[in-house]
Design a protein around this motif. Structure first.
Motif, PDB file in Angstrom:
ATOM      1  N   THR A 176       2.019   4.715   1.308  1.00 18.42           N
ATOM      2  CA  THR A 176       2.019   5.316   2.643  1.00 18.42           C
ATOM      3  C   THR A 176       2.428   6.779   2.637  1.00 18.42           C
ATOM      4  O   THR A 176       2.152   7.505   3.583  1.00 18.42           O
ATOM      5  N   SER A 177       3.115   7.219   1.582  1.00 17.85           N
ATOM      6  CA  SER A 177       3.626   8.584   1.567  1.00 17.85           C
ATOM      7  C   SER A 177       3.947   9.005   0.151  1.00 17.85           C
ATOM      8  O   SER A 177       4.220   8.172  -0.721  1.00 17.85           O
TER       9      SER A 177
ATOM     10  N   LYS B 251       0.825  -1.200   0.000  1.00 14.88           N
ATOM     11  CA  LYS B 251       0.000   0.000   0.000  1.00 14.88           C
ATOM     12  C   LYS B 251       0.859   1.250   0.000  1.00 14.88           C
ATOM     13  O   LYS B 251       1.971   1.260   0.526  1.00 14.88           O
TER      14      LYS B 251
END
Length: 503
Positions: free
Chosen positions: A483-484, A481
């Motif tokens: 995240t940033s 996924k």
């Protein structure tokens, strides 16, 4: 998405071009159906729609479009700012617009610097030497030859201290490496040189781009290491080499356009994105580079309309790649953090049908790139392996449009079939072809036409592209996924990006 405007505005850029009618697809009418009646996309079924004869038809159409550039450039081209590129944009738009019930289609217009070279000549001593003028080079003063002694620059010519006192009024001979071609030209100009000759530090000829213009840039050309060595030895021995450089060129600003098509269906917060560049270099029609990648995506986009998706699918056709990855850079720079995070991964497809091909996979590793890049790499490897095909790794070094994505935290990767690199005997054993020759002997040349495409390799790679899109259009299960928008990847200066782009 930020800074995207309705595609209707495309007419302001391409109105003067002949509008190319899209190829008629027997299934076009099937696209205009309720999304609820479409089955979920399946990799095997989507691959089944891909046939080399359809790709060839599109390639022939694209070459006709490239011929629109002949009046201005003297030969077919799809370089940004040309009629050939405007026609390419019209062709993409007119094809995609048939499926406006399925895709949100938009464009993104920005300004780019474009150079045009009318002629050049390099004479070292008494011999004329084969040289390639750098893209975006200024002309020699008054577009007349300059006559001056050749002077050898120390190191790579990136620092003022590299230039000897007699560089003023000279023609500077500079080794490739460390800094950009534009930085070398600027340093030479600041040192008082009248022109610059950059020689390769690898076998083969050398061309590139100076990038954004500088008032200190001087007329700059590239030559091979082999051609440079005799003159380097003479200069090191203290010999004087009278020389001349002539470049007739212009540099100007021009509007150009990215085209984006995104499925209306699927989770709009989880998008799989794939892109290729719509432009060619000025020297030729660019049917392999990157007509093949662009047309693979277009063909898949057409057939995807027969299916529904769980995740959104976003296609992009970048402008200005050949001038330094301009379109993809601009696109990513305009994304808000929220929009950036919606892109789960970006897949780059550039040069799918090189005649002396190898099946190349970018060696994108999570240790050096946004997490997820390695999972995408492994998807390509697994597909080649499952289909009994060999593959080889190539550096993930910022050479194509994935660069801006991985620098902004978006996992990336892709496949290719090779450009000006030299094919090895080991690769001949794996893929066939000729050892010691370029993967694409017509790379960035006039002969990059329809006959320059290996249809077998093109069909296979287009099926793999279809597989990659179908896989992530259904699920991101097991895929890391986001995240940033930032990345912990190793950030090194890309040796091929922007003004450092090797052409």
């Amino acid at each position: 998405m930020k800074s995207l405007i309705p595609l209707l505005a495309l007419s302001t850029i391409v109105a003067s071009s002949t509008v190319q009618r899209p190829l008629q697809d027997a299934s076009s009418s099937e696209a205009v159906v309720s999304s609820k009646s479409r089955p979920l996309v399946n990799s095997t079924q989507l691959q089944g729609h891909i046939h080399s004869d359809n790709l060839l038809k599109r390639a022939k159409e694209l070459y006709k479009i490239a011929e629109l550039g002949t009046a201005e450039y003297g030969h077919p081209t799809r370089v940004i700012g040309s009629e050939g590129h405007a026609g390419t944009l019209n062709y993409l738009y007119s094809t995609l617009s048939q499926y406006s019930d399925y895709y949100d289609i938009s464009n993104q217009t920005f300004y780019a610097t474009l150079g045009k070279i009318f002629g050049s000549r390099l004479v070292l001593g008494s011999a004329q030497v084969t040289a390639s003028p750098m893209s975006l080079t200024p002309p020699t003063p008054k577009k007349e030859p300059v006559y001056a002694p050749l002077v050898l620059v120390a190191n790579e010519g990136c620092n003022p201290s590299d230039y000897p006192k007699n560089a003023t009024g000279s023609i500077a001979l500079i080794r490739r490496g460390i800094c950009s071609f534009g930085a070398k030209s600027e340093a030479a100009g600041r040192a008082g040189a009248l022109a610059a000759v950059v020689y390769n530090n690898y076998p083969g000829s050398l061309s590139g781009t100076l990038g954004d213009p500088s008032k200190y840039h001087v007329a700059t050309v590239g030559i091979s290491n082999e051609d440079a060595q005799p003159y380097i030895k003479d200069l090191e021995a203290g010999k004087i080499i009278p020389s001349s450089v002539w470049v007739d060129a212009i540099v100007r600003r021009t509007p150009t356009t990215n085209i984006i098509a995104q499925t209306k269906g699927g989770d709009q917060a989880n998008c799989v994105m794939a892109g290729g560049h719509s432009d060619s270099v000025s020297e030729g029609p660019g049917i392999n580079d990157d007509g093949t990648g662009s047309l693979s995506l277009l063909e898949i986009a057409v057939h995807l309309t027969k299916y529904s998706t769980e995740n959104c699918v976003r296609f992009a056709w970048w402008a200005g790649e050949e001038e330094g990855l301009l379109g993809s850079d601009y696109y990513v720079s305009q994304l808000s953090s929220e929009e950036n995070m919606k892109i789960r991964l970006f897949m780059d497809y550039d040069m799918m049908a090189s005649p002396n091909y190898a099946y190349q996979v970018y060696d994108a590793r999570n240790s050096r790139n946004p997490v997820g890049s390695q999972e995408l790499r492994d998807l390509y490897i697994d597909w080649y392996t499952a289909n009994g095909l060999n593959y080889t790794y190539i550096p993930f070094d910022g050479r194509s449009d994935y660069d801006a994505f991985i620098k902004h935290g978006i996992p990336g990767g892709g496949i290719a079939t090779g450009a000006e690199g030299i094919k090895t005997q080991k690769e001949v054993d794996m893929f066939g072809g000729r050892a010691g020759a370029w993967y694409d002997p017509c790379y960035h040349q006039l002969c990059d036409d329809v006959q320059n495409c290996n249809l077998g390799a093109w069909e296979i790679n287009t099926k793999l592209i279809a597989h990659s899109i179908a896989t992530y259009a259904v699920t991101f299960d097991g895929f890391p996924k986001r995240t940033s928008v930032k990345t912990d990847a190793v950030t090194e200066d890309s040796p091929y990006h922007g003004p450092e782009l090797f052409m």
